[in-house]
Design a protein around this motif. Structure first.
Motif, PDB file in Angstrom:
ATOM      1  N   CYS A 857       0.930  -1.238   0.095  1.00 54.10           N
ATOM      2  CA  CYS A 857       0.006   0.023   0.032  1.00 54.10           C
ATOM      3  C   CYS A 857       0.690   1.385  -0.126  1.00 54.10           C
ATOM      4  O   CYS A 857       0.781   2.283  -0.775  1.00 54.10           O
ATOM      5  CB  CYS A 857      -0.910  -0.106   1.364  1.00 54.10           C
ATOM      6  N   LEU A 858       1.761   1.170   0.965  1.00 54.33           N
ATOM      7  CA  LEU A 858       2.711   2.327   1.048  1.00 54.33           C
ATOM      8  C   LEU A 858       3.525   2.824  -0.426  1.00 54.33           C
ATOM      9  O   LEU A 858       3.858   3.868  -0.670  1.00 54.33           O
ATOM     10  CB  LEU A 858       3.530   2.371   2.335  1.00 54.33           C
ATOM     11  N   SER A 859       4.084   1.781  -0.984  1.00 49.71           N
ATOM     12  CA  SER A 859       4.792   1.931  -2.081  1.00 49.71           C
ATOM     13  C   SER A 859       4.061   2.434  -3.285  1.00 49.71           C
ATOM     14  O   SER A 859       4.492   3.287  -4.254  1.00 49.71           O
ATOM     15  CB  SER A 859       5.253   0.297  -2.627  1.00 49.71           C
ATOM     16  N   ARG A 860       2.609   1.776  -3.313  1.00 44.77           N
ATOM     17  CA  ARG A 860       1.860   2.481  -4.188  1.00 44.77           C
ATOM     18  C   ARG A 860       1.279   3.807  -4.145  1.00 44.77           C
ATOM     19  O   ARG A 860       1.257   4.826  -4.778  1.00 44.77           O
ATOM     20  CB  ARG A 860       0.445   1.749  -4.438  1.00 44.77           C
ATOM     21  N   SER A 861       1.297   4.540  -2.816  1.00 49.10           N
ATOM     22  CA  SER A 861       1.047   5.656  -2.299  1.00 49.10           C
ATOM     23  C   SER A 861       1.930   6.559  -2.747  1.00 49.10           C
ATOM     24  O   SER A 861       1.925   7.468  -3.279  1.00 49.10           O
ATOM     25  CB  SER A 861       0.693   5.648  -0.857  1.00 49.10           C
ATOM     26  N   LEU A 862       3.356   5.988  -2.666  1.00 49.87           N
ATOM     27  CA  LEU A 862       4.545   6.914  -2.969  1.00 49.87           C
ATOM     28  C   LEU A 862       4.404   6.994  -4.585  1.00 49.87           C
ATOM     29  O   LEU A 862       4.769   7.998  -4.986  1.00 49.87           O
ATOM     30  CB  LEU A 862       5.596   6.173  -2.690  1.00 49.87           C
ATOM     31  N   GLU A 863       4.099   6.017  -5.297  1.00 47.15           N
ATOM     32  CA  GLU A 863       4.361   5.843  -6.582  1.00 47.15           C
ATOM     33  C   GLU A 863       3.265   7.028  -7.002  1.00 47.15           C
ATOM     34  O   GLU A 863       3.567   8.093  -7.915  1.00 47.15           O
ATOM     35  CB  GLU A 863       3.832   4.540  -7.326  1.00 47.15           C
ATOM     36  N   LEU A 864       1.871   6.971  -6.374  1.00 49.45           N
ATOM     37  CA  LEU A 864       1.105   8.094  -6.978  1.00 49.45           C
ATOM     38  C   LEU A 864       1.375   9.483  -6.817  1.00 49.45           C
ATOM     39  O   LEU A 864       1.239  10.269  -7.537  1.00 49.45           O
ATOM     40  CB  LEU A 864      -0.439   7.640  -6.429  1.00 49.45           C
ATOM     41  N   PHE A 865       1.940   9.734  -5.574  1.00 49.59           N
ATOM     42  CA  PHE A 865       2.309  11.154  -5.161  1.00 49.59           C
ATOM     43  C   PHE A 865       3.358  11.740  -5.872  1.00 49.59           C
ATOM     44  O   PHE A 865       3.225  12.958  -6.313  1.00 49.59           O
ATOM     45  CB  PHE A 865       2.794  11.106  -3.555  1.00 49.59           C
ATOM     46  N   VAL A 868       1.812  12.577  -9.442  1.00 47.01           N
ATOM     47  CA  VAL A 868       0.931  13.764  -9.270  1.00 47.01           C
ATOM     48  C   VAL A 868       1.883  15.221  -9.056  1.00 47.01           C
ATOM     49  O   VAL A 868       1.444  16.132  -8.911  1.00 47.01           O
ATOM     50  CB  VAL A 868      -0.351  13.647  -8.788  1.00 47.01           C
ATOM     51  N   GLY A 869       3.161  14.498  -8.711  1.00 45.63           N
ATOM     52  CA  GLY A 869       4.129  15.840  -8.373  1.00 45.63           C
ATOM     53  C   GLY A 869       3.752  16.554  -7.052  1.00 45.63           C
ATOM     54  O   GLY A 869       3.989  17.483  -6.427  1.00 45.63           O
ATOM     55  N   HIS A 870       3.097  15.568  -5.992  1.00 46.10           N
ATOM     56  CA  HIS A 870       2.776  16.120  -4.663  1.00 46.10           C
ATOM     57  C   HIS A 870       4.063  15.566  -3.598  1.00 46.10           C
ATOM     58  O   HIS A 870       3.947  14.736  -2.759  1.00 46.10           O
ATOM     59  CB  HIS A 870       1.518  15.188  -4.146  1.00 46.10           C
ATOM     60  N   ARG A 871       5.049  16.423  -3.787  1.00 43.92           N
ATOM     61  CA  ARG A 871       6.138  16.077  -2.779  1.00 43.92           C
ATOM     62  C   ARG A 871       5.874  16.255  -1.314  1.00 43.92           C
ATOM     63  O   ARG A 871       6.380  15.190  -0.499  1.00 43.92           O
ATOM     64  CB  ARG A 871       7.483  17.084  -3.041  1.00 43.92           C
ATOM     65  N   HIS A 872       5.007  17.230  -1.008  1.00 48.32           N
ATOM     66  CA  HIS A 872       4.585  17.444   0.590  1.00 48.32           C
ATOM     67  C   HIS A 872       3.914  16.061   0.888  1.00 48.32           C
ATOM     68  O   HIS A 872       4.284  15.685   2.346  1.00 48.32           O
ATOM     69  CB  HIS A 872       3.834  18.566   0.695  1.00 48.32           C
ATOM     70  N   ALA A 873       2.959  15.621   0.204  1.00 50.39           N
ATOM     71  CA  ALA A 873       2.279  14.483   0.702  1.00 50.39           C
ATOM     72  C   ALA A 873       3.024  13.288   0.793  1.00 50.39           C
ATOM     73  O   ALA A 873       3.074  12.364   1.649  1.00 50.39           O
ATOM     74  CB  ALA A 873       0.958  14.194  -0.054  1.00 50.39           C
ATOM     75  N   ALA A 874       3.847  13.056  -0.229  1.00 48.95           N
ATOM     76  CA  ALA A 874       4.795  11.961  -0.370  1.00 48.95           C
ATOM     77  C   ALA A 874       5.650  11.636   1.077  1.00 48.95           C
ATOM     78  O   ALA A 874       6.130  10.923   1.265  1.00 48.95           O
ATOM     79  CB  ALA A 874       5.680  12.194  -1.691  1.00 48.95           C
ATOM     80  N   ALA A 875       6.044  13.163   1.756  1.00 44.90           N
ATOM     81  CA  ALA A 875       6.886  13.008   2.723  1.00 44.90           C
ATOM     82  C   ALA A 875       6.107  12.109   3.895  1.00 44.90           C
ATOM     83  O   ALA A 875       6.754  11.535   4.794  1.00 44.90           O
ATOM     84  CB  ALA A 875       7.250  14.385   3.062  1.00 44.90           C
ATOM     85  N   TYR A 876       4.870  12.706   3.940  1.00 41.55           N
ATOM     86  CA  TYR A 876       4.147  11.867   5.079  1.00 41.55           C
ATOM     87  C   TYR A 876       3.995  10.129   4.832  1.00 41.55           C
ATOM     88  O   TYR A 876       4.050   9.536   5.723  1.00 41.55           O
ATOM     89  CB  TYR A 876       2.559  12.363   4.781  1.00 41.55           C
TER      90      TYR A 876
END
Length: 988
Positions: A857-865, A868-876
């Motif tokens: 789940c977390l790997s896919r979340s990182l991939e999606l962030f 879409v270029g959402h570096r801030h959310a990727a940090a979470y």
């Protein structure tokens, strides 16, 4: 006994079959009746690196030879033919036992004889030869030298015999005798001349000339020399027209002395010249095609002994007639008609080995009749077009000089010491030359000519686009006329297309933009673009997704210098705005968006399929489009482009173009539009993690929404402000903002806004420790979202509530909400929120002990962030990944993710996220037993949560701190935090 060496080695007795005894015997027979030292034999058998057993091997070979030559006799018997002594061995050979002796005696006798007797003696001498001397013996240095001496003797005798036979008119005997000799020695001028005379005497003129031609080819190919005077005279007697004493025609101009680089192209041309297929050097005007052709021709000329012919097809005159004259044909022999000249050229080149260079060709039809017909011929064609219709041609593109080669050429001309003193200025000069070899050469010559001018001064002059082409001229060399000539050869349609494609400031454009500029269909635009690429007036390279992008070379653009068509430019910018909006929609909630009207279908589908890739390719041009539209006063188009640019790139990364839309609304005194654009800019900054700028935009938006009497907009701005304030630790302000927002949104009946505000309120109350209020808010949010037109807000509220339920241990309820939210976000194709839900699912699986599912789940979340270029959310997500890996015992990987999260939060100024990451890092160090770092991390996290006003998180950090550090004020601070949670840090 008899020994024979004029052919295979033999004797009248059975010799050993092994190689070493036969080689030893060969050496001894080169020095019969003489002692040959053992070291000489060793050197013969092993010219390099003899083995340690060499002497023993020689001794064994001698022993075998003795048994064969003197069977039954001991080595010291006086009758022994092979005796030892003086450190070596002697082979006794009596008179008449060695065929070499017989040969020499016959030759000596022939020298004093006359007439028929002399011829007979020479024939008998040659008759002793049965092939090459020592033919079946591997030769070392001594035997090879003796073999060459014997061969020289044989050739001398053969020459004397041939002279006698020619004098007697016995041409048949000479032809039969010399035919095999010339097959192995084609470059022997004496033999070739005798054989040609013999064949001429037999009436075989063509065969005689062929022998002479083969000799001439062999001399040129193997030694790089032309036939001597004697052979030239023989050719003249037979052919009636002689060879030129200076050799075959060579029309090659001198090779450029400072020719630099092009190693790959030279190697490719060299390989291609080994076949008869024409080699087509194609490239832009001034690329250095002619210099490359001449350089390659000089390297390969020895393979073409019949000559090298060069013609510039732009010059006047009949090229075929000039070629035939160069090959020795008289003017009277040339046909008057074109067809006759072509036929004569093809016949005359059928059996020759010619190299032909045809420069400045314009079309395939111009080249075809000039190609030599013989398989031993080769042709190099230089052209500005690709000549794709030339059958079997080997195309070699002469493109822009690479940076290193441009630098080397400039240094070779201007001087390395001068350039090395100003490396930055040199780079500026080369950038202005754009890889055009002619421009680099002129720049070097200009620097050489103006020794008092610094390289930096010259670079500054070149960087002025109005002066650049004037500066790139020295003597009779200039870039402008070369480019002007290339542009003049274009058709009016091509020239007009090129003019339209000069989008000011753009380094490259896509095919759809070109189609819009040209005002034609995608198919027609593709054909036009291909024509210009084939003419090397446009460069085409694929982008990251493999789609073509076109660039007009900088110097060609300056040479064109024609005004842009405003109508075409506005048409293209309108299509750009539509595609940018399409890409923004594809990234957002309305994905997949419908196809656009008035936009090429392929471009629309491409954007929808890969909006991130399209954004990466077009980001620079989008910013340029915004500024261009503004400079032309197209206000509405500027606003569209600016808004789409902001949606795609974000306000933080977008720079000034992202604010142009707001500026236009402000200039129009359109307060509602200003408010909407400020709210959008604020969200863009918040997504990028720039909370300070986000808060400024949200505050300004709130004020303008209030001024314009828009409760829905005011509520949305307040909700956004509350979110930023909560992350920044302004909890009182966040609570007040959410309360007012809920009141405003209730008044205007905005159910989706109320649901969003309630869910945000629920998360905030939970962080403040009031779980009762949090539950009420989440239940209200879920209930409100059920009455909205779409389910997107329900999914978002469910995700937020699930996070709270998980922290309170209600895992099953949290799992059900997240499963529903994941289905919904995937159905609506909201990648951003799908990534948020997946992060929450990863946290849930980690707490349940399912490390594998958590990582998926977390790997896919990182991939999606990242998509879409959402570096801030990727940090979470990195923080969640670190916590999950910590629980799974993978401490090394956990530390990597947590360090990345902390670094990003620190850079973006997100103190709340930094607190979460520090809490997990402190726990990780505690698990690893690194007490000092654990205490420091947990204490810092607790202090940060205390400053932010989040007692629940402060208490969690303090509880973990107490487990590793029993001292300190943890207990007092824990009681304070617990009191805040019980009695409420913020009164209702």
């Amino acid at each position: 006994m008899e020994f024979t060496v004029l052919g295979p080695l033999g004797a009248s007795v059975q010799l050993p079959s092994a190689a070493q005894p036969r080689r030893v015997l060969a050496v001894l027979l080169t020095r019969p009746n003489e002692f040959v030292h053992r070291d000489t034999l060793v050197d013969e058998l092993w010219p390099q690196d003899p083995p340690s057993s060499a002497a023993a091997v020689v001794q064994m070979a001698i022993s075998k030879l003795r048994k064969a030559l003197s069977p039954g006799l001991p080595s010291d018997d006086v009758r022994q033919r092979l005796r030892s002594g003086l450190g070596g061995y002697r082979l006794t050979v009596a008179e008449g036992e060695l065929d070499v002796t017989g040969f020499s005696e016959l030759v000596a006798a022939a020298a004093t004889a006359a007439g028929g007797e002399r011829r007979t003696l020479l024939e008998r001498a040659l008759g002793l030869w049965r092939g090459r001397a020592f033919a079946d013996v591997p030769a070392g240095p001594l035997v090879e030298a003796h073999r060459l001496w014997l061969e020289d003797q044989r050739c001398s005798v053969l020459g004397k015999l041939v002279e006698l036979e020619l004098a007697a008119g016995d041409h048949k005997a000479v032809a039969e005798r010399l035919g095999p000799e010339l097959a192995t020695r084609p470059g022997d001028e004496r033999f070739a001349g005798w054989l040609a005379e013999a064949l001429q005497g037999l009436g075989r003129r063509d065969a005689a000339l062929a022998v002479l031609d083969r000799c001439r080819h062999a001399l040129w190919a193997h030694a790089g020399v032309s036939p001597g005077e004697s052979l030239l005279a023989i050719h003249h007697r037979i052919a009636g027209t002689g060879w030129s004493a200076g050799g075959p025609p060579c029309g090659l101009p001198p090779a450029t002395p400072d020719f630099t680089g092009r190693a790959r192209e030279l190697a490719e041309v060299g390989r291609a010249l080994r076949t008869s297929a024409p080699v087509v050097l194609h490239g832009a005007a001034g690329a250095g095609k002619s210099a490359l052709a001449v350089q390659a021709a000089w390297r390969a000329r020895k393979r073409f002994p019949d000559g090298q012919l060069v013609a510039d097809l732009r010059a006047s005159g009949d090229v075929l007639a000039a070629f035939l004259r160069a090959l020795g044909l008289a003017e009277a022999e040339l046909p008057a008609d074109r067809a006759g000249l072509i036929s004569l050229w093809q016949r005359h080149t059928a059996d020759r080995r010619l190299l032909v260079i045809l420069e400045n060709c314009r079309s395939e039809a111009e080249v075809r009749p000039l190609l030599p017909s013989g398989p031993g011929c080769a042709t190099i064609v230089t052209t500005r077009r690709r000549l794709a219709g030339l059958a079997g041609a080997r195309p070699v593109e002469v493109g822009a000089l690479p940076g290193a080669e441009s630098r080397a050429l400039l240094g070779a001309i201007a001087g390395e010491s001068r350039l090395s003193a100003e490396p930055d200025a040199v780079r500026r000069v080369l950038a202005c030359c754009d890889g055009l070899a002619l421009a680099v050469r002129i720049a070097g010559m200009k620097l050489l000519q103006r020794s008092r001018v610094s390289v930096a001064e010259f670079a500054t002059r070149l960087e002025n686009e109005r002066l650049r082409l004037d500066e790139l001229a020295v003597g009779d060399l200039a870039v402008r006329p070369v480019l002007a000539e290339a542009l003049a050869e274009l058709s009016p349609r091509q020239r007009n297309s090129l003019r339209l494609l000069t989008f000011p400031g753009a380094t490259e454009i896509a095919d759809w933009f070109a189609a819009a500029l040209l005002g034609v269909s995608s198919r027609e635009a593709g054909e036009l673009l291909d024509e210009l690429v084939d003419d090397h007036l446009l460069h085409a390279e694929p982008d990251q997704a493999g789609f073509p992008r076109y660039r007009l070379p900088g110097l060609a653009r300056l040479a064109l210098r024609e005004p842009q068509d405003p109508g075409a430019l506005k048409r293209a910018l309108t299509v750009t705005a539509a595609l940018a909006e399409h890409a923004a929609a594809a990234l957002g909630a309305d994905y997949p968006p419908p196809r656009l009207a008035g936009v090429p279908m392929a471009a629309s589908d491409r954007v929808a399929a890969d909006p991130i890739g399209w954004r990466a390719s077009e980001k620079v041009n989008l910013a340029l489009a915004v500024r261009t539209a503004k400079s032309h006063g197209w206000t509405g188009l500027t606003a569209r482009l600016a808004d789409a640019y902001t949606d795609l790139v974000g306000a933080r990364n977008g720079g000034s173009p992202a604010w142009l839309g707001f500026g236009i609304a402000r200039d129009r005194l359109d307060v509602p539009a200003e408010a909407g654009k400020l709210l959008k800019l604020g969200h863009s900054h918040a997504d990028a993690g720039d909370l300070a700028r986000a808060r400024t935009c949200f505050s300004l938006a709130e004020g303008r929404f209030r001024t314009s009497g828009d409760p829905r907009g005011t509520g949305a701005a307040l909700v956004a402000l509350a979110d930023v304030d909560a992350d920044s630790g302004r909890t009182h302000s966040a609570v007040d903002a959410l309360r007012e927002a809920l009141d405003l949104l209730r008044e205007c009946g905005d159910l989706a806004g109320q649901a969003m505000a309630s869910a945000q309120f629920g998360s905030l109350w939970d962080d403040l420790g009031d779980s009762g209020r949090a539950k009420e808010c989440f239940e209200a949010s879920l209930l409100l979202s059920l009455h909205c037109e779409d389910g997107r807000q329900h999914d978002r509220s469910a995700k937020r509530y699930a996070d709270v339920l998980r922290r309170h241990g209600r895992m099953d309820e949290a799992g059900e909400l997240l499963a529903s939210a994941l289905t919904g976000t995937r159905s609506s194709r909201e990648r951003h929120w799908e990534a948020h839900v997946l992060r929450s699912l990863g946290d849930l699986h980690a707490k349940a002990g399912d490390a594998g599912e958590s990582e998926i789940c977390l790997s896919r979340s990182l991939e999606l962030f990242e998509y879409v270029g959402h570096r801030h959310a990727a940090a979470y997500t990195h923080r969640s990944f670190g916590e999950s890996l910590r629980l799974a015992g993978e401490h090394g990987r956990a530390a990597e993710h947590l360090r990345l999260a902390m670094s990003t939060f620190r850079e973006l100024g997100d103190r709340r996220g930094g607190g979460y990451a520090l809490l997990s890092f402190g726990r990780l160090r505690a698990d690893e037993g690194v007490t000092t770092e654990a205490v420091e991390g947990l204490r810092t996290a607790a202090g940060l949560f205390r400053e932010l006003g989040f007692p629940v998180w402060e208490l969690r950090a303090l509880q973990d701190l107490s487990a590793v550090d029993g001292g300190g004020r943890q207990r007092d601070r824990a009681r304070e935090a617990l009191t805040k949670i019980r009695f409420g840090a913020t009164q209702a």
